[in-house]
Structure formats: C-alpha cells, structure tokens
Scaffold this motif. Structure first.
Motif, PDB file in Angstrom:
ATOM      1  N   THR A  52       8.925  -6.481  -1.987  1.00 34.97           N
ATOM      2  CA  THR A  52       9.690  -7.730  -1.879  1.00 34.97           C
ATOM      3  C   THR A  52       9.492  -8.556  -3.151  1.00 34.97           C
ATOM      4  OG1 THR A  52       7.828  -8.369  -0.493  1.00 34.97           O
ATOM      5  CG2 THR A  52       9.921  -8.015   0.615  1.00 34.97           C
ATOM      6  N   PRO A  53      10.411  -9.499  -3.428  1.00 34.86           N
ATOM      7  CA  PRO A  53      10.297 -10.251  -4.687  1.00 34.86           C
ATOM      8  C   PRO A  53       9.045 -11.121  -4.736  1.00 34.86           C
ATOM      9  CG  PRO A  53      12.393 -10.702  -3.583  1.00 34.86           C
ATOM     10  CD  PRO A  53      11.580  -9.910  -2.645  1.00 34.86           C
ATOM     11  N   VAL A  54       8.624 -11.422  -5.950  1.00 39.26           N
ATOM     12  CA  VAL A  54       7.452 -12.271  -6.143  1.00 39.26           C
ATOM     13  C   VAL A  54       7.789 -13.687  -5.659  1.00 39.26           C
ATOM     14  CG1 VAL A  54       5.822 -13.121  -7.865  1.00 39.26           C
ATOM     15  CG2 VAL A  54       7.022 -10.957  -8.237  1.00 39.26           C
ATOM     16  N   GLY A  55       6.818 -14.335  -5.032  1.00 40.46           N
ATOM     17  CA  GLY A  55       7.050 -15.708  -4.573  1.00 40.46           C
ATOM     18  C   GLY A  55       6.658 -15.855  -3.125  1.00 40.46           C
ATOM     19  N   HIS A  56       6.947 -17.028  -2.565  1.00 41.68           N
ATOM     20  CA  HIS A  56       6.569 -17.278  -1.183  1.00 41.68           C
ATOM     21  C   HIS A  56       7.724 -16.911  -0.267  1.00 41.68           C
ATOM     22  CE1 HIS A  56       2.898 -19.423  -2.338  1.00 41.68           C
ATOM     23  NE2 HIS A  56       3.607 -19.745  -3.400  1.00 41.68           N
ATOM     24  N   GLY A  57       7.439 -16.080   0.745  1.00 44.86           N
ATOM     25  CA  GLY A  57       8.485 -15.712   1.701  1.00 44.86           C
ATOM     26  C   GLY A  57       7.855 -15.569   3.070  1.00 44.86           C
ATOM     27  N   ALA A  58       8.709 -15.534   4.100  1.00 44.52           N
ATOM     28  CA  ALA A  58       8.171 -15.396   5.455  1.00 44.52           C
ATOM     29  C   ALA A  58       7.431 -14.076   5.588  1.00 44.52           C
ATOM     30  CB  ALA A  58       9.314 -15.474   6.457  1.00 44.52           C
ATOM     31  N   ILE A  59       8.028 -13.041   5.044  1.00 43.64           N
ATOM     32  CA  ILE A  59       7.437 -11.703   5.150  1.00 43.64           C
ATOM     33  C   ILE A  59       7.402 -11.067   3.770  1.00 43.64           C
ATOM     34  CG2 ILE A  59       7.870  -9.355   6.043  1.00 43.64           C
ATOM     35  CD1 ILE A  59       9.171 -10.676   8.468  1.00 43.64           C
ATOM     36  N   GLY A  60       6.357 -10.298   3.515  1.00 40.83           N
ATOM     37  CA  GLY A  60       6.303  -9.490   2.304  1.00 40.83           C
ATOM     38  C   GLY A  60       6.104  -8.044   2.739  1.00 40.83           C
ATOM     39  N   ILE A  61       6.640  -7.130   1.954  1.00 35.31           N
ATOM     40  CA  ILE A  61       6.502  -5.709   2.338  1.00 35.31           C
ATOM     41  C   ILE A  61       5.780  -4.939   1.244  1.00 35.31           C
ATOM     42  CG2 ILE A  61       7.738  -3.590   2.941  1.00 35.31           C
ATOM     43  CD1 ILE A  61       9.973  -5.329   4.059  1.00 35.31           C
ATOM     44  N   ILE A  62       4.767  -4.197   1.677  1.00 39.43           N
ATOM     45  CA  ILE A  62       4.076  -3.280   0.768  1.00 39.43           C
ATOM     46  C   ILE A  62       4.407  -1.880   1.233  1.00 39.43           C
ATOM     47  CG2 ILE A  62       1.791  -2.413   0.134  1.00 39.43           C
ATOM     48  CD1 ILE A  62       0.885  -5.346   0.258  1.00 39.43           C
ATOM     49  N   ARG A  63       4.820  -1.060   0.296  1.00 40.47           N
ATOM     50  CA  ARG A  63       5.278   0.273   0.694  1.00 40.47           C
ATOM     51  C   ARG A  63       4.422   1.356   0.048  1.00 40.47           C
ATOM     52  NH1 ARG A  63      11.500   2.175   0.749  1.00 40.47           N
ATOM     53  NH2 ARG A  63      11.521   1.424  -1.386  1.00 40.47           N
ATOM     54  N   LEU A  64       4.053   2.345   0.836  1.00 40.02           N
ATOM     55  CA  LEU A  64       3.303   3.498   0.319  1.00 40.02           C
ATOM     56  C   LEU A  64       4.137   4.745   0.544  1.00 40.02           C
ATOM     57  CD1 LEU A  64       0.997   1.539   1.789  1.00 40.02           C
ATOM     58  CD2 LEU A  64      -0.469   3.472   1.285  1.00 40.02           C
ATOM     59  N   SER A  65       4.066   5.678  -0.385  1.00 41.05           N
ATOM     60  CA  SER A  65       4.736   6.960  -0.180  1.00 41.05           C
ATOM     61  C   SER A  65       3.883   8.073  -0.770  1.00 41.05           C
ATOM     62  CB  SER A  65       6.110   6.958  -0.858  1.00 41.05           C
ATOM     63  OG  SER A  65       6.707   8.230  -0.721  1.00 41.05           O
ATOM     64  N   GLY A  66       3.762   9.174  -0.019  1.00 37.00           N
ATOM     65  CA  GLY A  66       3.003  10.315  -0.534  1.00 37.00           C
ATOM     66  C   GLY A  66       2.213  10.967   0.577  1.00 37.00           C
ATOM     67  N   LYS A  67       1.565  12.071   0.219  1.00 38.55           N
ATOM     68  CA  LYS A  67       0.940  12.854   1.289  1.00 38.55           C
ATOM     69  C   LYS A  67      -0.249  12.145   1.936  1.00 38.55           C
ATOM     70  CE  LYS A  67      -1.584  15.980  -1.851  1.00 38.55           C
ATOM     71  NZ  LYS A  67      -2.703  15.093  -2.028  1.00 38.55           N
TER      72      LYS A  67
END
Ligand SMILES: Nc1nc2c(ncn2[C@@H]2O[C@H](COP(=O)(O)OP(=O)(O)OP(=O)(O)O)[C@@H](O)[C@H]2O)c(=O)[nH]1
Ligand SMILES: [Mg+2]
Length: 463
Positions: free
Chosen positions: A16-31
C-alpha cells in the motif's frame, strides 16, 4: 527464452502507498511465505497458517518476543492459484508507516528478502501465469489517469493482445514450417497452389498486424493525453476558459491585458479522454526579456499542439493581432472559439466565413458558462473524426508494442514481395521467422534480460 534464477527465495514488500491509512498491506510470496507467516503470526484460534486452506482469512496478532506488534488479518493464498503462482500471504495491518515498517522488518528478520519494484508481477510472468503484455497492462491499470485508458488496459490485462498475437504467430509458424519443408526437400518443387497459399497467409498475418497498428493511434492518444493549447491575443478569456475546462481557478484572470506570462499546463479529462491543457500568454509584441521568453514558450507549445483553441473576443472587432495569430495558425489543427457571446457581437459574419472557412467555430460565453458542451464536443470530434473512442475493443498503446509491430509488418511485407518476385525461399523463410521474433518480443516469449529489467523497474514496490 528468458531465464530467471531468483525464484528460490521468498519476497516481501509493503503493497500500500506510504502514509497514514486505515489499512496497510504487507505481501509475501515464495515457497517459505507460510512458514515465515507462522514465525511471526499468532492466530486467535491458535491454529497454524500451514494448516489453513487457500483463500482463507485469519485473525490474530503479529508477535515478536511475546510482545504484540499489531493486530492483523492474514490472508493465505496457496500455490499455484495465486497472483505469482507461489504461496502468498497478505497481512492486513493498521495503516501507519511505523506499524507497517516494524512488521516489514520483522518479516525480513524471519527469512524473507525485500522485493524489487514489480517483482510480484515479474514472478507471475516468469512462472507463466501471465505474459509480458498482461504484466505491462498491470502497470497501465495502476497508472491510468482516465476512465477510457483504464478500460482499454483491462482488455490487455485479460490477455486479448496476447491471444491475437499468438494467433498471428501460429499463422507465421505454419508458413515457416511449410517453407522449411520445401527447402529441405528440394526435389519437391514448389507448385503454384502452395506458392499462392503462402502469399495469402503472409498477407493475412500482415493484415492483422496492420489492424493492430491502426488501433495504436487511438491507443496512444488515450495513454499520453492530447495536447490542447489555448491561444489568442491578450484579454480574450483564455485563462478563464482554461479554468472552466479544469473546473478549478488554476490561472489568474483579470481585465489587465498581459495577465498570463508564463505558460500553464494541467491535465484534464474531456468526455473521458485525457488532455494536457496549456494556457499561453496572449502577448505578441514583447516589451522585455521576460515577455520575450513568454512569447517563445507560447510559440513552442502552439507548434507542438495536437489541437489549438484559438480564442477570439467576439465583443470587439478583429484586430491586427487576431489576424497575425490567424496567419500563424494556418497549418495547425484549430478550433476557433468566439468568446464573450454574452456581449454584443462585433464580428461580421462575412469576415468569419471568409477567414475561418475550413475551421470549426464554436460560440461560448465563459463568463456565463454557455456553449461549453458544444465546445467539448467539437474538441473530441476534431481529435477523433469518427467521434468516439471505441474502448470496447483492443487498442495497442505501448510504444514498445507499436515499434515491434511496425518491424514485424516491414519484414512480412518484404517476405510477401520476395515470394511474389520468386526470390530464394530461404530469404522468405528468414523474414517470416524474424516476424515471429518481433511478436515474441512483445509477448515476452523471447526477450532479453535488460529489457525485462527496464519494464519491471517502472513498477512500484509491492506490485
Ligand atoms: N463578458 C465576458 N467577459 C469575459 C468572458 N470570459 C472572460 N471574460 C473577462 O475577460 C477578462 C480577461 O480574461 P482572461 O481569462 O484573463 O483573459 P486572457 O486571454 O487569459 O488574457 P491574458 O492572460 O492577458 O492574455 C477578464 O476580466 C474576464 O473576466 C466572457 O465570456 N464574457
Ligand atoms: Mg491569461
């Protein structure tokens, strides 16, 4: 075929974009995405993510050394039915930059590597879920500035361009195989019917490439925006018109002639089509160095315009300055805008007819906001003579695609000429194969590393 060796590790990024938001998403991908998830996440129901089914969401906490870092929802998407075709975890946390950063750092300490820009999409491409045109469409969708461009990007995202290119490729590969067979068995001389069939097939493939190129004109307009320059002598209402088109008081308006000195540029949508509007200085005879520069800039913009709105004050008789500008605009794509129609018109109809014979004329009153719908319609018609952009079909819009298609068309035209001119079949075969290679460069079947890096480096991190 492009070879990539970096798929062994698990990547992570804040999506998600930098800054203050209601929700932020961190995404992982890989084995190891899910294993890492279990190292940092504690579900309220105490279950492990490793035991979770795909497409399920889990409530709990990110915990470091028994301390809670944040309250989160974690989505588990298992390989192969995920964006990257790998195991994916999406952590929905609170959207403050500190919370996001601390979770990101924790994930990095727990075995993941920071993703490069566009690396999730790059993996989707390298793992064969999407082709390069679809990966590029992802970027177009993200960067889309208008409804119309968003719509055409989704056609490409769905794979419509790849389907068409693969279908053309199939025709070319059939031709190539047939010619190679004839070359390899020279005792079977090519008969008139085979020759005719090959010529027809090359023509068919070339025609379809040409159709894609024809769509590119509209595609480019939608992607880059149309340069619309407002010009006219001082005080005719150019800046007032700019503000009305932008629906915001961007430029200073006054009854002092020479109010606008520097050019003003802004993006706007007119009937869903992207425009770059440029307001210019009305000054014609510069009195100092600044005004000289202003005149120079105005001329540069007018020369580079896709369309010029030549604004005239219809409440005054045409002046020498109007005539001078008219001469200057002779070769340009112009709409004549008679402004101040709320006042008595002082321009004779005969002069209008004589002077602006072939140019569309629209009468408006910017002050009273009258005639604007007619002006907007005239602008769209002038840019798109067929009056509308057909966003319901595939339009090619990327310079990279257009260039490769042009090259492909050149070699196919040459192949057709060689065939007609009884040239050696080897020459024809070589050109047909080149045509295939140009198509493969578009879809990414055949592309070099550097170009791939350039394409994905335009993405944001986390996509
Ligand atoms: N009556 C009337 N006045 C208008 C109309 N449009 C603009 N004006 C007035 O005309 C004057 C000049 O307007 P601007 O928009 O500053 O004109 P400009 O062409 O940008 O002028 P320069 O920046 O000096 O080249 C202002 O006083 C506006 O309020 C209109 O439709 N009717
Ligand atoms: Mg102005």
């Amino acid at each position: 075929m492009y070879q990539y060796h970096g798929l062994e590790d698990t990547i992570v990024a804040i999506s998600t974009p930098v800054g203050h938001g209601a929700i932020g998403i961190i995404r992982l991908s890989g084995k190891d995405a899910i294993v890492i998830g279990d190292r940092i996440f504690k579900a309220k129901n105490n279950k492990l993510l490793a035991e979770a089914k795909s497409f399920t969401v889990h409530y709990g906490w990110i915990q470091k050394d028994a301390a809670i870092v944040d309250e989160v929802m974690v989505t588990v998407i298992k390989a192969p039915r995920s964006y990257t075709t790998e195991d994916i975890l999406e952590i929905n946390c609170h959207g403050g930059p500190v919370a996001l950063k601390s979770i990101l750092n924790f994930v990095l300490e727990s075995g993941a590597r920071l993703a490069e820009p566009g690396e999730f999409t790059k993996r989707a491409f390298l793992n064969g879920r999407i082709d390069l045109t679809q990966a590029e469409a992802v970027l177009d969708v993200i960067q889309s500035k208008t409804d119309a461009f968003l719509k055409i990007s989704t056609h490409q995202l769905k794979g419509e361009l790849s389907t068409e290119l693969e279908s053309i490729r199939e025709i070319l590969m059939d031709i190539y195989t047939e010619i190679e067979a004839i070359i390899n068995f020279p005792e079977d001389e090519i008969d008139a019917q085979s020759k005719g069939n090959i010529i027809k097939a090359i023509e068919l493939a070339g025609g379809r490439v040409q159709n894609l190129l024809l769509s590119a004109e509209q595609g480019r307009l939608l992607k880059d925006g149309i340069k619309l320059v407002l010009c006219g002598r001082p005080n005719v209402g150019k800046s007032s018109l700019l503000n009305l088109l932008l629906k915001t008081p961007r430029a200073i308006v006054s009854d002092i002639a020479g109010t606008t000195r520097d050019t003003i540029e802004e993006d706007a949508q007119i009937n869903g089509i992207p425009f770059r509007l440029v307001d210019t200085a009305g000054i014609l005879e510069p009195r100092d160095l600044i005004e000289k520069e202003a005149v120079h800039r105005s001329h540069q913009h007018i020369k580079a315009a896709d369309l010029v709105l030549f604004v005239i004050d219809s409440s005054e008789e045409l002046s020498d300055q109007d005539y001078a500008l008219m001469d200057m605009l002779e070769q340009q794509n112009v709409i004549v805008v008679f402004n101040k129609c709320d006042l008595k018109c002082m321009i004779e109809n005969a002069i209008v007819k004589e002077k602006f014979l072939h140019k569309p004329i629209v009468r408006v009153s910017v002050l009273k906001k009258e005639g604007m719908a007619d002006l907007e319609q005239a602008v769209v018609e002038q840019i798109l003579p067929q009056k509308r952009i057909d966003t319901d079909r595939l339009l090619v819009s990327s310079v990279r695609h257009i260039n490769a298609l042009k090259e492909c068309l050149t070699v196919l035209t040459r192949a057709q000429e060689s065939m007609n001119g009884n040239a050696f079949l080897e020459v024809v075969s070589e050109d047909v194969k080149r045509g295939v290679n140009f198509l493969d460069a578009i879809t990414g079947r055949n592309i070099d590393n550097d170009l791939l890096d350039t394409i994905f480096s335009q993405f944001c991190i986390g996509k």
